[in-house]
Design an enzyme around this catalytic site. Structure first.
Site, PDB file in Angstrom:
ATOM      1  N   SER A 183       2.312  -0.110   0.045  1.00  0.00           N
ATOM      2  CA  SER A 183       2.854  -1.210   0.842  1.00  0.00           C
ATOM      3  C   SER A 183       1.899  -2.414   0.770  1.00  0.00           C
ATOM      4  O   SER A 183       0.679  -2.248   0.795  1.00  0.00           O
ATOM      5  CB  SER A 183       2.999  -0.732   2.282  1.00  0.00           C
ATOM      6  N   SER A 184       2.442  -3.608   0.645  1.00  0.00           N
ATOM      7  CA  SER A 184       1.673  -4.865   0.578  1.00  0.00           C
ATOM      8  C   SER A 184       0.762  -4.963  -0.643  1.00  0.00           C
ATOM      9  O   SER A 184      -0.183  -5.758  -0.651  1.00  0.00           O
ATOM     10  CB  SER A 184       0.846  -5.088   1.863  1.00  0.00           C
TER      11      SER A 184
ATOM     12  N   ASP B 127      12.991   0.014  -0.671  1.00  0.00           N
ATOM     13  CA  ASP B 127      13.259  -0.654   0.605  1.00  0.00           C
ATOM     14  C   ASP B 127      14.750  -0.943   0.782  1.00  0.00           C
ATOM     15  O   ASP B 127      15.276  -0.871   1.896  1.00  0.00           O
ATOM     16  CB  ASP B 127      12.497  -1.987   0.701  1.00  0.00           C
TER      17      ASP B 127
ATOM     18  N   GLY C 157       1.991  -5.953  -3.451  1.00  0.00           N
ATOM     19  CA  GLY C 157       2.530  -7.085  -4.199  1.00  0.00           C
ATOM     20  C   GLY C 157       3.635  -6.737  -5.191  1.00  0.00           C
ATOM     21  O   GLY C 157       3.963  -7.541  -6.064  1.00  0.00           O
ATOM     22  N   LYS C 158       4.248  -5.562  -5.021  1.00  0.00           N
ATOM     23  CA  LYS C 158       5.285  -5.131  -5.971  1.00  0.00           C
ATOM     24  C   LYS C 158       6.492  -6.072  -6.039  1.00  0.00           C
ATOM     25  O   LYS C 158       6.921  -6.448  -7.121  1.00  0.00           O
ATOM     26  CB  LYS C 158       5.808  -3.732  -5.593  1.00  0.00           C
TER      27      LYS C 158
ATOM     28  N   GLY D  29       3.432   1.354  -6.231  1.00  0.00           N
ATOM     29  CA  GLY D  29       2.246   0.832  -5.555  1.00  0.00           C
ATOM     30  C   GLY D  29       2.413   0.960  -4.056  1.00  0.00           C
ATOM     31  O   GLY D  29       3.527   1.146  -3.550  1.00  0.00           O
TER      32      GLY D  29
END
Lengths: 173, 173, 173, 173
Positions: free
Chosen positions: C8-9, C33, C11-12, C6
């Site tokens: 960025s941001s 990350d 909600g992964k 998914g």
């Protein structure tokens, strides 16, 4: 009040935590870094606020200075209200920065502490911590002490944070 | 001044960052969590300070309350000195907590904001963030609002932080 | 193995922590990350590594790709050695990224999970979290799903992380 | 491969970042702390996982050991796939811990590095960093080196991380 001044990566925040551990009463830690984090994200990158360039130079805008002055007033008021405070700052303006704090802290007993560190050693620690723009430590190492008057000076080049904290605490009375 | 009150994991700090982004002038964010981090490590675990038990209950000692009162005085002084401030707190004492703030902020214009969140949703978010004792969110969700009076209330259960921030900002004049 | 993809941001990582909480056995979380943080600081800013420009665009160099391929091999070996793993990645190359993972994970049973989020909502959450370049969320929201095939798809626009995790967990057998 | 072993607060991660800065090619950093963070939150507090008691003692359960073994296999596979890796571990089992790594890394060239630090100095640094249970550093300072064989040994008591990294890098060929 205790005010610590030293360049980036000179070891100030480690000394603050050790001071909090060795001083008998509870002291609050108030750092310029915490003030910077309290600013809107946009001011941590823009001309009006505070910026760090790729080689570690720091520029500060008028709006930053205005809000910082209000923060200093608040720190003083917290101390007047009975909380002992350890401030941890980087006097980018040297003696002029100290003058601003001196005015804000009028009427309070202040212990001024200089935190020195050899620039090459500070730069090595900047690499080791891994979260700062490389160059900031060396740029600030001597600059921040220009014209500043201290009650105690410590040097973290060959002395541990805890030993520096004990030296500072021994000056309290 | 804006004072946000809500339980742990209700979404206060996200709303604060969005408020800082949508409000035209720069506002400082001052959170109770930042105050707690300014305490000596020993006070973040001991009887005199603040403690969190395994099921998320929070206990606060007399020394904590004394230093917190001084901090509130400092926040008020920062606002009087010209810095607009968004406070983000958890009113563990409900109406009594609001009374303490009201006394500290006397003479300042304050917008009181309640941040609600369904307890089960807050508990899910507590699991998702992964850095809080599980149980704190559910314990605080309704407790912190008991007897508290607000100018604006938002509910993050079905509304995003940014939309909540816009609702709050629309009340400023 | 579970592989979440998914923008960025979206909600992964919240879903990953909820999955670890709801799945009966312990699963390891391995995020792109974390791989990026394992790189030398110089590669997190340079042409050979990974860079994020001011409007949130991400560029990735050849050396990054070479080390990432070795990391993917390591993730697969960890799974073959008996540790169930949840990978959390951003398929900047869409279907081509999935193909690289598919090759690395040959012989392992994989549940492919798409994590969607409305671009405007993801951008709002990006502002609320305050630690990402603004623009990244909107840029990646649909891009990362181009041509990717999933076993399960969740959408965090109106569904909490914990509920998404339960939907995903229900697909395991 | 480079494997660093040393007690908590002995300065390992600072040396790792300096090694990444001084070594000409990019090396990946893989720390036991990162592995611990990849575990479900419940395993970072429970009997089956890893626990830290109030005086800094660390206990590790069978499930932790099983997943850690799989992780070690993954680290080895990442290195075999062409990524040079610096591992940063705490050999709670001394020689037995080294034996586990030796088995996992069979077929790879490994530089074993001992990171020493005077226990009292390490304990002072533990206070200065402020994010570890006090007592862990002193407990682990000599324990982790029992029966372990090294190619290079550094001592951070009087030597900076960057200088230690240069000593280690000088052994690479």
């Amino acid at each position: 009040m205790i005010v610590l001044n030293g360049g980036s990566s000179s070891g100030k925040s480690g000394i603050v935590r050790c001071l909090q551990a060795v001083l008998p009463a509870p002291w609050l830690a108030m750092a310029i870094d915490t003030f910077v984090e309290s600013l809107p994200a946009a001011m941590r990158a823009g001309d009006a606020g505070i910026g760090v360039d790729v080689d570690g130079g720091v520029t500060v805008g008028a709006e930053f200075r205005r809000l910082e002055a209000a923060w200093m007033t608040g720190v003083a008021a917290t101390a007047h209200a009975g909380a002992p405070i350890i401030v941890d700052d980087v006097f980018l303006g040297g003696a002029a920065s100290q003058e601003r704090w001196r005015a804000a802290l009028a009427g309070l007993e202040v212990l001024w502490v200089g935190v020195h560190c050899d620039p090459a050693v500070a730069e090595g620690r900047e690499i080791a911590r891994g979260d700062r723009a490389i160059g900031m430590a060396a740029k600030q190492a001597t600059l921040v002490h220009e014209g500043v008057l201290y009650d105690v000076e410590v040097d973290t080049t060959h002395t541990e944070s805890l030993a520096c904290a004990r030296t500072i605490a021994a000056q309290m009375h």
